[in-house]
Structures are given as C-alpha cells and as structure tokens.
Motif scaffolding. Structure first.
Motif, PDB file in Angstrom:
ATOM      1  N   VAL A   1      76.350 -12.514  25.430  1.00  0.00           N
ATOM      2  CA  VAL A   1      76.090 -13.919  25.783  1.00  0.00           C
ATOM      3  C   VAL A   1      77.127 -14.409  26.796  1.00  0.00           C
ATOM      4  CG1 VAL A   1      76.079 -16.286  24.896  1.00  0.00           C
ATOM      5  CG2 VAL A   1      74.867 -14.498  23.658  1.00  0.00           C
ATOM      6  N   LEU A   2      78.400 -14.095  26.568  1.00  0.00           N
ATOM      7  CA  LEU A   2      79.443 -14.511  27.513  1.00  0.00           C
ATOM      8  C   LEU A   2      79.251 -13.849  28.881  1.00  0.00           C
ATOM      9  CD1 LEU A   2      82.574 -14.510  25.174  1.00  0.00           C
ATOM     10  CD2 LEU A   2      81.314 -16.492  26.059  1.00  0.00           C
ATOM     11  N   GLY A   3      78.895 -12.566  28.865  1.00  0.00           N
ATOM     12  CA  GLY A   3      78.617 -11.874  30.129  1.00  0.00           C
ATOM     13  C   GLY A   3      77.421 -12.478  30.845  1.00  0.00           C
ATOM     14  N   ALA A   4      76.398 -12.830  30.094  1.00  0.00           N
ATOM     15  CA  ALA A   4      75.208 -13.444  30.692  1.00  0.00           C
ATOM     16  C   ALA A   4      75.545 -14.803  31.303  1.00  0.00           C
ATOM     17  CB  ALA A   4      74.105 -13.582  29.646  1.00  0.00           C
ATOM     18  N   LEU A   5      76.366 -15.580  30.607  1.00  0.00           N
ATOM     19  CA  LEU A   5      76.766 -16.876  31.148  1.00  0.00           C
ATOM     20  C   LEU A   5      77.590 -16.716  32.419  1.00  0.00           C
ATOM     21  CD1 LEU A   5      77.635 -18.810  27.868  1.00  0.00           C
ATOM     22  CD2 LEU A   5      75.654 -19.155  29.370  1.00  0.00           C
ATOM     23  N   ALA A   6      78.477 -15.736  32.443  1.00  0.00           N
ATOM     24  CA  ALA A   6      79.257 -15.464  33.654  1.00  0.00           C
ATOM     25  C   ALA A   6      78.344 -15.007  34.794  1.00  0.00           C
ATOM     26  CB  ALA A   6      80.329 -14.411  33.368  1.00  0.00           C
ATOM     27  N   TYR A   7      77.354 -14.187  34.465  1.00  0.00           N
ATOM     28  CA  TYR A   7      76.397 -13.702  35.469  1.00  0.00           C
ATOM     29  C   TYR A   7      75.596 -14.869  36.045  1.00  0.00           C
ATOM     30  CZ  TYR A   7      72.931 -10.524  37.472  1.00  0.00           C
ATOM     31  OH  TYR A   7      72.110  -9.843  38.324  1.00  0.00           O
ATOM     32  N   ILE A   8      75.154 -15.776  35.173  1.00  0.00           N
ATOM     33  CA  ILE A   8      74.401 -16.951  35.636  1.00  0.00           C
ATOM     34  C   ILE A   8      75.294 -17.842  36.494  1.00  0.00           C
ATOM     35  CG2 ILE A   8      73.288 -19.082  34.857  1.00  0.00           C
ATOM     36  CD1 ILE A   8      72.193 -17.441  32.463  1.00  0.00           C
ATOM     37  N   ALA A   9      76.555 -18.019  36.081  1.00  0.00           N
ATOM     38  CA  ALA A   9      77.479 -18.828  36.866  1.00  0.00           C
ATOM     39  C   ALA A   9      77.680 -18.223  38.259  1.00  0.00           C
ATOM     40  CB  ALA A   9      78.818 -18.958  36.139  1.00  0.00           C
ATOM     41  N   GLY A  10      77.777 -16.903  38.328  1.00  0.00           N
ATOM     42  CA  GLY A  10      77.888 -16.246  39.628  1.00  0.00           C
ATOM     43  C   GLY A  10      76.631 -16.428  40.465  1.00  0.00           C
ATOM     44  N   ALA A  11      75.479 -16.365  39.814  1.00  0.00           N
ATOM     45  CA  ALA A  11      74.217 -16.535  40.537  1.00  0.00           C
ATOM     46  C   ALA A  11      74.080 -17.954  41.070  1.00  0.00           C
ATOM     47  CB  ALA A  11      73.036 -16.198  39.619  1.00  0.00           C
ATOM     48  N   LEU A  12      74.590 -18.924  40.331  1.00  0.00           N
ATOM     49  CA  LEU A  12      74.509 -20.313  40.788  1.00  0.00           C
ATOM     50  C   LEU A  12      75.365 -20.553  42.019  1.00  0.00           C
ATOM     51  CD1 LEU A  12      74.518 -22.173  37.359  1.00  0.00           C
ATOM     52  CD2 LEU A  12      72.611 -21.943  38.967  1.00  0.00           C
ATOM     53  N   GLN A  13      76.339 -19.689  42.280  1.00  0.00           N
ATOM     54  CA  GLN A  13      77.197 -19.813  43.455  1.00  0.00           C
ATOM     55  C   GLN A  13      76.551 -19.219  44.709  1.00  0.00           C
ATOM     56  OE1 GLN A  13      80.067 -21.547  43.265  1.00  0.00           O
ATOM     57  NE2 GLN A  13      79.502 -21.898  41.131  1.00  0.00           N
ATOM     58  N   THR A  14      75.445 -18.500  44.559  1.00  0.00           N
ATOM     59  CA  THR A  14      74.784 -17.845  45.681  1.00  0.00           C
ATOM     60  C   THR A  14      74.158 -18.883  46.607  1.00  0.00           C
ATOM     61  OG1 THR A  14      74.283 -15.939  44.294  1.00  0.00           O
ATOM     62  CG2 THR A  14      73.006 -16.162  46.319  1.00  0.00           C
TER      63      THR A  14
ATOM     64  N   MET B   1      64.458 -20.684  53.908  1.00  0.00           N
ATOM     65  CA  MET B   1      63.272 -19.835  53.935  1.00  0.00           C
ATOM     66  C   MET B   1      63.327 -18.760  52.855  1.00  0.00           C
ATOM     67  SD  MET B   1      61.916 -19.912  57.735  1.00  0.00           S
ATOM     68  CE  MET B   1      60.995 -18.521  57.407  1.00  0.00           C
ATOM     69  N   ALA B   2      64.047 -19.012  51.774  1.00  0.00           N
ATOM     70  CA  ALA B   2      64.193 -18.017  50.716  1.00  0.00           C
ATOM     71  C   ALA B   2      62.899 -17.875  49.925  1.00  0.00           C
ATOM     72  CB  ALA B   2      65.338 -18.407  49.785  1.00  0.00           C
ATOM     73  N   ASP B   3      62.720 -16.699  49.384  1.00  0.00           N
ATOM     74  CA  ASP B   3      61.595 -16.395  48.509  1.00  0.00           C
ATOM     75  C   ASP B   3      61.724 -17.231  47.231  1.00  0.00           C
ATOM     76  OD1 ASP B   3      59.408 -15.095  47.461  1.00  0.00           O
ATOM     77  OD2 ASP B   3      60.484 -13.272  46.935  1.00  0.00           O
ATOM     78  N   PRO B   4      60.604 -17.703  46.637  1.00  0.00           N
ATOM     79  CA  PRO B   4      60.702 -18.517  45.414  1.00  0.00           C
ATOM     80  C   PRO B   4      61.490 -17.837  44.297  1.00  0.00           C
ATOM     81  CG  PRO B   4      58.450 -18.518  46.213  1.00  0.00           C
ATOM     82  CD  PRO B   4      59.222 -17.567  47.079  1.00  0.00           C
ATOM     83  N   VAL B   5      61.338 -16.541  44.144  1.00  0.00           N
ATOM     84  CA  VAL B   5      62.127 -15.804  43.158  1.00  0.00           C
ATOM     85  C   VAL B   5      63.088 -14.927  43.948  1.00  0.00           C
ATOM     86  CG1 VAL B   5      62.066 -14.284  41.162  1.00  0.00           C
ATOM     87  CG2 VAL B   5      60.162 -15.818  41.589  1.00  0.00           C
ATOM     88  N   GLY B   6      64.040 -15.572  44.579  1.00  0.00           N
ATOM     89  CA  GLY B   6      64.912 -14.875  45.514  1.00  0.00           C
ATOM     90  C   GLY B   6      66.282 -14.557  44.973  1.00  0.00           C
ATOM     91  N   PRO B   7      67.282 -14.599  45.857  1.00  0.00           N
ATOM     92  CA  PRO B   7      68.623 -14.128  45.508  1.00  0.00           C
ATOM     93  C   PRO B   7      69.346 -15.019  44.503  1.00  0.00           C
ATOM     94  CG  PRO B   7      68.614 -15.074  47.694  1.00  0.00           C
ATOM     95  CD  PRO B   7      67.187 -15.029  47.237  1.00  0.00           C
ATOM     96  N   LYS B   8      68.805 -16.171  44.201  1.00  0.00           N
ATOM     97  CA  LYS B   8      69.441 -17.050  43.221  1.00  0.00           C
ATOM     98  C   LYS B   8      68.631 -17.077  41.920  1.00  0.00           C
ATOM     99  CE  LYS B   8      71.766 -21.457  43.271  1.00  0.00           C
ATOM    100  NZ  LYS B   8      72.081 -22.590  44.113  1.00  0.00           N
ATOM    101  N   THR B   9      67.342 -17.238  42.014  1.00  0.00           N
ATOM    102  CA  THR B   9      66.492 -17.398  40.834  1.00  0.00           C
ATOM    103  C   THR B   9      66.391 -16.113  40.022  1.00  0.00           C
ATOM    104  OG1 THR B   9      65.214 -19.012  42.085  1.00  0.00           O
ATOM    105  CG2 THR B   9      64.238 -18.192  40.058  1.00  0.00           C
ATOM    106  N   PHE B  10      66.222 -14.978  40.675  1.00  0.00           N
ATOM    107  CA  PHE B  10      66.055 -13.718  39.946  1.00  0.00           C
ATOM    108  C   PHE B  10      67.271 -13.378  39.088  1.00  0.00           C
ATOM    109  CE2 PHE B  10      66.017  -9.046  39.635  1.00  0.00           C
ATOM    110  CZ  PHE B  10      64.832  -8.906  38.935  1.00  0.00           C
ATOM    111  N   PRO B  11      68.506 -13.457  39.627  1.00  0.00           N
ATOM    112  CA  PRO B  11      69.654 -13.189  38.747  1.00  0.00           C
ATOM    113  C   PRO B  11      69.776 -14.184  37.596  1.00  0.00           C
ATOM    114  CG  PRO B  11      70.321 -13.058  41.039  1.00  0.00           C
ATOM    115  CD  PRO B  11      68.918 -13.576  41.024  1.00  0.00           C
ATOM    116  N   ILE B  12      69.390 -15.425  37.832  1.00  0.00           N
ATOM    117  CA  ILE B  12      69.426 -16.406  36.741  1.00  0.00           C
ATOM    118  C   ILE B  12      68.448 -16.000  35.645  1.00  0.00           C
ATOM    119  CG2 ILE B  12      68.888 -18.801  36.126  1.00  0.00           C
ATOM    120  CD1 ILE B  12      70.058 -19.595  38.876  1.00  0.00           C
TER     121      ILE B  12
END
Length: 146
Positions: A12-25, A30-41
């Motif tokens: 859970v802590l790793g997942a939260l850190a991963y989501i926090a990193g994805a939110l920084q992207t 012109m990004a894809d709807p499920v692109g470099p931010k949404t997919f990692p989240i």
C-alpha cells in the motif's frame, strides 16, 4: 499471518508512492486519455487494493519458498535489473534474448528450448513493439550498422 499484513502495508505504501510519482508527470495537451499519467495511477490503485486485501484478509498459514526457490527469485530479479541497464547501450534484441533465455531456463531447465526461446521471443517482441505498436525501439547498438 503477520507477515502478510506487513507485506500488505508495504505494498500500500509503495502504491501510494507510485501514485504520487505519477501525479508529478507532466502531460501535453495532446496526450492519450489513458496516457503517461492516468495509466500509472490505475496501476498504483490496483496495487493499493491488492495490498489492502492482504492486510484485511491474510493467509492463515502462508507458505514461504524454500531456499532453492528464493535463490531462483533472486537470480530472476538480478537478471531483470541487468536487463534494464543493458537495454540502452545494447539495443533491444540482445538483452531481451539473453534475459528471456535465462528466465525460460529457470521455468523449464531445458537448455535447448531456452536457447531457442530467448532469441525467438526477442525478435517477436521487437517486431510487435516496433512495427505493430510503433514504439521507437533500437534493435542493436547504434554503432553496429552505421
């Protein structure tokens, strides 16, 4: 039982850190709807749910791998770390062939089958990723073919 709960909390802590990193992207307009931010989240959310499941519903008696299985897992992790570092300088096909052959041998210790699986998988994945999915992969080191 406690080991499952501890591992669940770590997930859970790793997942939260991963989501926090994805939110920084940063994404372009012109990004894809499920692109470099949404997919990692989404991946982080699924991992977090799995971790919560382990916290609230742990195994009664988890079976830990024996020493031989733990060693095989260690070898697999080292192969994948080496693979990640080898991709850029050696291109896609050579590191993928070596890593796939080693991992194939670990799954089924037949050296001939592993020796064919590695290069076959490497070339097949290269064709799929490069020509069908359109990824910008480099097959071999750039200096090899001018």
């Amino acid at each position: 039982m406690a080991s499952d709960r501890i591992f669940g909390v770590v997930v859970v802590l790793g997942a939260l850190a991963y989501i926090a990193g994805a939110l920084q992207t940063q994404t372009s307009f012109m990004a894809d709807p499920v692109g470099p931010k949404t997919f990692p989240i989404m991946i982080g959310a699924v991992a977090g749910l799995c971790g919560l499941f382990m916290v609230f519903k742990p195994d009664e008696e988890p079976e830990w791998p024996d020493l031989r299985a733990a060693f095989a897992l260690l070898i697999s992790v080292l192969v994948l770390i080496g693979y990640a570092y080898a991709l850029k300088p050696l291109g896609f096909i050579i590191p993928t062939a070596i890593a796939a052959a080693i991992l194939s041998y670990q799954i089924s210790p037949r050296i001939g089958f592993a020796a064919l699986t590695g290069p076959g998988l490497a070339v097949g994945l290269f064709v799929l990723f490069k020509f069908i999915l359109g990824l910008g992969l480099v097959a071999f080191p750039k200096g090899w073919f001018g």
